[in-house]
Enzyme design. Structure first.
Site, PDB file in Angstrom:
ATOM      1  N   ASP A 133       4.422   9.451   6.296  1.00  0.00           N
ATOM      2  CA  ASP A 133       3.829   8.345   5.524  1.00  0.00           C
ATOM      3  C   ASP A 133       2.778   8.863   4.551  1.00  0.00           C
ATOM      4  O   ASP A 133       2.116   9.871   4.814  1.00  0.00           O
ATOM      5  CB  ASP A 133       3.216   7.337   6.516  1.00  0.00           C
ATOM      6  CG  ASP A 133       2.982   5.978   5.886  1.00  0.00           C
ATOM      7  OD1 ASP A 133       3.513   5.716   4.785  1.00  0.00           O
ATOM      8  OD2 ASP A 133       2.262   5.169   6.503  1.00  0.00           O
ATOM      9  N   TRP A 168      -0.549   9.346  -2.043  1.00  0.00           N
ATOM     10  CA  TRP A 168      -0.685  10.697  -2.627  1.00  0.00           C
ATOM     11  C   TRP A 168      -0.549  10.601  -4.144  1.00  0.00           C
ATOM     12  O   TRP A 168      -1.344  11.191  -4.888  1.00  0.00           O
ATOM     13  CB  TRP A 168       0.388  11.616  -2.042  1.00  0.00           C
ATOM     14  CG  TRP A 168       0.300  13.040  -2.466  1.00  0.00           C
ATOM     15  CD1 TRP A 168      -0.309  14.054  -1.796  1.00  0.00           C
ATOM     16  CD2 TRP A 168       0.848  13.619  -3.664  1.00  0.00           C
ATOM     17  NE1 TRP A 168      -0.182  15.236  -2.502  1.00  0.00           N
ATOM     18  CE2 TRP A 168       0.522  14.995  -3.645  1.00  0.00           C
ATOM     19  CE3 TRP A 168       1.575  13.115  -4.746  1.00  0.00           C
ATOM     20  CZ2 TRP A 168       0.903  15.875  -4.665  1.00  0.00           C
ATOM     21  CZ3 TRP A 168       1.946  13.984  -5.764  1.00  0.00           C
ATOM     22  CH2 TRP A 168       1.611  15.345  -5.719  1.00  0.00           C
ATOM     23  N   ARG A 180       4.775   6.478  -8.207  1.00  0.00           N
ATOM     24  CA  ARG A 180       5.143   6.618  -6.786  1.00  0.00           C
ATOM     25  C   ARG A 180       6.310   7.569  -6.595  1.00  0.00           C
ATOM     26  O   ARG A 180       6.383   8.297  -5.606  1.00  0.00           O
ATOM     27  CB  ARG A 180       5.582   5.255  -6.212  1.00  0.00           C
ATOM     28  CG  ARG A 180       4.485   4.298  -5.907  1.00  0.00           C
ATOM     29  CD  ARG A 180       5.076   3.039  -5.255  1.00  0.00           C
ATOM     30  NE  ARG A 180       5.388   3.259  -3.849  1.00  0.00           N
ATOM     31  CZ  ARG A 180       4.491   3.178  -2.869  1.00  0.00           C
ATOM     32  NH1 ARG A 180       3.248   2.869  -3.122  1.00  0.00           N
ATOM     33  NH2 ARG A 180       4.845   3.398  -1.616  1.00  0.00           N
ATOM     34  N   ASN A 220      12.072  -1.072   5.044  1.00  0.00           N
ATOM     35  CA  ASN A 220      11.833  -0.526   3.697  1.00  0.00           C
ATOM     36  C   ASN A 220      12.720  -1.182   2.631  1.00  0.00           C
ATOM     37  O   ASN A 220      12.467  -1.036   1.433  1.00  0.00           O
ATOM     38  CB  ASN A 220      12.000   1.001   3.674  1.00  0.00           C
ATOM     39  CG  ASN A 220      10.855   1.752   4.341  1.00  0.00           C
ATOM     40  OD1 ASN A 220      11.043   2.804   4.941  1.00  0.00           O
ATOM     41  ND2 ASN A 220       9.630   1.217   4.244  1.00  0.00           N
ATOM     42  N   TRP A 221      13.732  -1.966   3.056  1.00  0.00           N
ATOM     43  CA  TRP A 221      14.514  -2.746   2.070  1.00  0.00           C
ATOM     44  C   TRP A 221      13.637  -3.783   1.372  1.00  0.00           C
ATOM     45  O   TRP A 221      14.039  -4.337   0.349  1.00  0.00           O
ATOM     46  CB  TRP A 221      15.684  -3.465   2.762  1.00  0.00           C
ATOM     47  CG  TRP A 221      16.708  -2.551   3.341  1.00  0.00           C
ATOM     48  CD1 TRP A 221      16.929  -2.322   4.664  1.00  0.00           C
ATOM     49  CD2 TRP A 221      17.673  -1.743   2.638  1.00  0.00           C
ATOM     50  NE1 TRP A 221      17.962  -1.421   4.831  1.00  0.00           N
ATOM     51  CE2 TRP A 221      18.437  -1.052   3.603  1.00  0.00           C
ATOM     52  CE3 TRP A 221      17.959  -1.534   1.275  1.00  0.00           C
ATOM     53  CZ2 TRP A 221      19.463  -0.169   3.274  1.00  0.00           C
ATOM     54  CZ3 TRP A 221      18.981  -0.653   0.940  1.00  0.00           C
ATOM     55  CH2 TRP A 221      19.715   0.014   1.929  1.00  0.00           C
ATOM     56  N   ARG A 267      11.081  -3.159  -0.211  1.00  0.00           N
ATOM     57  CA  ARG A 267      10.463  -2.537  -1.401  1.00  0.00           C
ATOM     58  C   ARG A 267      11.251  -2.900  -2.658  1.00  0.00           C
ATOM     59  O   ARG A 267      12.413  -3.290  -2.583  1.00  0.00           O
ATOM     60  CB  ARG A 267      10.414  -1.028  -1.204  1.00  0.00           C
ATOM     61  CG  ARG A 267       9.537  -0.680  -0.010  1.00  0.00           C
ATOM     62  CD  ARG A 267       9.144   0.759   0.003  1.00  0.00           C
ATOM     63  NE  ARG A 267       8.301   1.000   1.169  1.00  0.00           N
ATOM     64  CZ  ARG A 267       7.522   2.050   1.314  1.00  0.00           C
ATOM     65  NH1 ARG A 267       7.483   2.982   0.370  1.00  0.00           N
ATOM     66  NH2 ARG A 267       6.776   2.196   2.393  1.00  0.00           N
ATOM     67  N   ARG A 276       0.012   3.362  13.700  1.00  0.00           N
ATOM     68  CA  ARG A 276       0.966   2.384  14.243  1.00  0.00           C
ATOM     69  C   ARG A 276       2.341   3.020  14.228  1.00  0.00           C
ATOM     70  O   ARG A 276       2.563   4.037  13.572  1.00  0.00           O
ATOM     71  CB  ARG A 276       0.940   1.082  13.432  1.00  0.00           C
ATOM     72  CG  ARG A 276       1.250   1.267  11.949  1.00  0.00           C
ATOM     73  CD  ARG A 276       1.321  -0.068  11.189  1.00  0.00           C
ATOM     74  NE  ARG A 276       1.357   0.184   9.751  1.00  0.00           N
ATOM     75  CZ  ARG A 276       0.280   0.183   8.956  1.00  0.00           C
ATOM     76  NH1 ARG A 276      -0.906  -0.083   9.443  1.00  0.00           N
ATOM     77  NH2 ARG A 276       0.399   0.447   7.668  1.00  0.00           N
TER      78      ARG A 276
HETATM   79  C1  IPE Z   1       7.110   3.881   7.939  1.00  0.00           C
HETATM   80  O1  IPE Z   1       6.270   3.855   6.852  1.00  0.00           O
HETATM   81  C2  IPE Z   1       8.509   4.206   7.476  1.00  0.00           C
HETATM   82  C3  IPE Z   1       8.731   5.559   7.000  1.00  0.00           C
HETATM   83  C4  IPE Z   1       7.862   6.526   6.979  1.00  0.00           C
HETATM   84  C5  IPE Z   1      10.078   5.805   6.551  1.00  0.00           C
HETATM   85  P1  IPE Z   1       5.915   2.487   6.091  1.00  0.00           P
HETATM   86  O2  IPE Z   1       4.992   2.882   4.989  1.00  0.00           O
HETATM   87  O3  IPE Z   1       7.158   1.779   5.710  1.00  0.00           O
HETATM   88  O4  IPE Z   1       5.184   1.658   7.227  1.00  0.00           O
HETATM   89  P2  IPE Z   1       4.130   0.472   7.144  1.00  0.00           P
HETATM   90  O5  IPE Z   1       4.735  -0.576   6.254  1.00  0.00           O
HETATM   91  O6  IPE Z   1       2.873   1.025   6.560  1.00  0.00           O
HETATM   92  O7  IPE Z   1       3.936   0.034   8.556  1.00  0.00           O
HETATM   93  C1  IPE Z   2       6.400   7.120   3.015  1.00  0.00           C
HETATM   94  O1  IPE Z   2       5.473   6.935   2.003  1.00  0.00           O
HETATM   95  C2  IPE Z   2       7.804   7.132   2.477  1.00  0.00           C
HETATM   96  C3  IPE Z   2       8.623   5.983   2.871  1.00  0.00           C
HETATM   97  C4  IPE Z   2       8.238   4.966   3.595  1.00  0.00           C
HETATM   98  C5  IPE Z   2       9.985   5.987   2.380  1.00  0.00           C
HETATM   99  P1  IPE Z   2       5.050   5.498   1.486  1.00  0.00           P
HETATM  100  O2  IPE Z   2       5.901   5.152   0.291  1.00  0.00           O
HETATM  101  O3  IPE Z   2       5.067   4.499   2.570  1.00  0.00           O
HETATM  102  O4  IPE Z   2       3.567   5.782   1.016  1.00  0.00           O
HETATM  103  P2  IPE Z   2       2.295   4.844   1.181  1.00  0.00           P
HETATM  104  O5  IPE Z   2       2.221   4.449   2.616  1.00  0.00           O
HETATM  105  O6  IPE Z   2       2.501   3.672   0.293  1.00  0.00           O
HETATM  106  O7  IPE Z   2       1.155   5.705   0.759  1.00  0.00           O
HETATM  107 MG    MG Z   3       3.687   3.837   3.901  1.00  0.00          MG
END
Ligand code: IPE
Ligand code: IPE
Ligand code: MG
Length: 236
Positions: free
Chosen positions: A24, A29, A37, A72-73, A75, A190
């Site tokens: 995560d 970053w 992103r 993640n769908w 997004r 979490r």
């Molecule tokens: C968990 O990260 C899923 C992955 C790393 C693939 P998320 O960024 O989706 O989790 P939440 O929404 O902060 O809980």
């Molecule tokens: C983890 O990075 C990658 C995936 C969940 C696919 P994030 O995209 O969740 O990055 P943050 O949590 O927004 O920084």
């Molecule tokens: Mg994240």
């Protein structure tokens, strides 16, 4: 009631067999650097490559990486398509190196929900490494623990009484060693629907490091911390 395996010490106590990582922090970053992103995700793939290379010397039997969750769908479409594109490119660029390093690739989650070209690439990669006997790299794609447990329970119920063992036998991770250590980067503490069942007695390790900055050295640091933990499995 059966007991979890390895309830007391042996010569290998303290050595992790199966580690999982919630990768995560790619977005944060990139944000810190005023970059899109997508660049964060790209650097995230580079961190995956480095960690997979580094895992070789750590004696792990399995490393499970959370790459795309069932949630993640939610997004935006363009971010999802960036992630799919990166995944395809990663398979094309890194499959041969992983195959020649005796890595066995595995997917947990319902990857068949992805577009046909992605599914085809994934299945080619699975077939290419299926006979390998080194570290298993299990990538969690369209993975959600609640979905996995529901699928496993459905299959277990079709065969007989539902028990913890019968569910466990149908989890996507059924062929992997018990989960020893679960790592999450980026300061979040979490599980986000990852390996809820398997984490029942796993050790947890959280770090503020954002995923693109994570290296094999950090993995080593987590394993060193793990080696100092006392696991009691409810006993004494
Ligand atoms: C968990 O990260 C899923 C992955 C790393 C693939 P998320 O960024 O989706 O989790 P939440 O929404 O902060 O809980
Ligand atoms: C983890 O990075 C990658 C995936 C969940 C696919 P994030 O995209 O969740 O990055 P943050 O949590 O927004 O920084
Ligand atoms: Mg994240």
């Amino acid at each position: 009631m059966s007991m979890p395996a390895a309830t007391s010490g042996g010569p290998d106590e303290g050595r992790a067999r199966h580690v999982a990582i919630i990768m995560d922090g790619n977005g944060r970053w990139a944000k810190k650097r005023h970059l899109p992103r997508a660049v964060g995700h790209q650097r995230g793939v580079e961190a995956v490559r480095a960690v997979v290379r580094g895992a070789k010397g750590l004696g792990l039997e399995a490393l499970t990486l959370y790459a795309f969750s069932t949630e993640n769908w939610r997004r935006p479409d363009d971010e999802i398509s960036d992630l799919m594109g990166l995944m395809k490119r990663f398979i094309l660029s890194d499959l041969e190196e992983m195959a020649s390093n005796n890595i066995r690739l595995k997917i947990i989650g319902d990857y068949k929900a992805f577009k046909p070209d992605v599914v085809e690439l994934i299945e080619g990669a699975l077939a290419r490494t299926a006979a390998n006997t080194g570290t298993t790299i299990a990538v969690a794609l369209n993975y959600g623990s609640m979905d996995e447990i529901a699928r496993a329970a459905t299959r277990a119920a079709a065969e007989g009484p539902i028990t913890p063992e019968s569910i466990a036998a149908h989890l996507d991770t059924a062929d992997l060693p018990p989960l020893d250590l679960l790592i999450r980067t980026s300061g979040e503490e979490r599980l986000s629907n990852f390996l809820l069942w398997q984490a029942a007695y796993a050790e947890l390790w959280f770090t503020e490091v954002l995923w693109p900055d994570f290296t094999a050295e950090h993995l080593k640091e987590a394993l060193d911390a793990f080696a100092g933990r006392e696991r009691r499995y409810g006993g004494r």
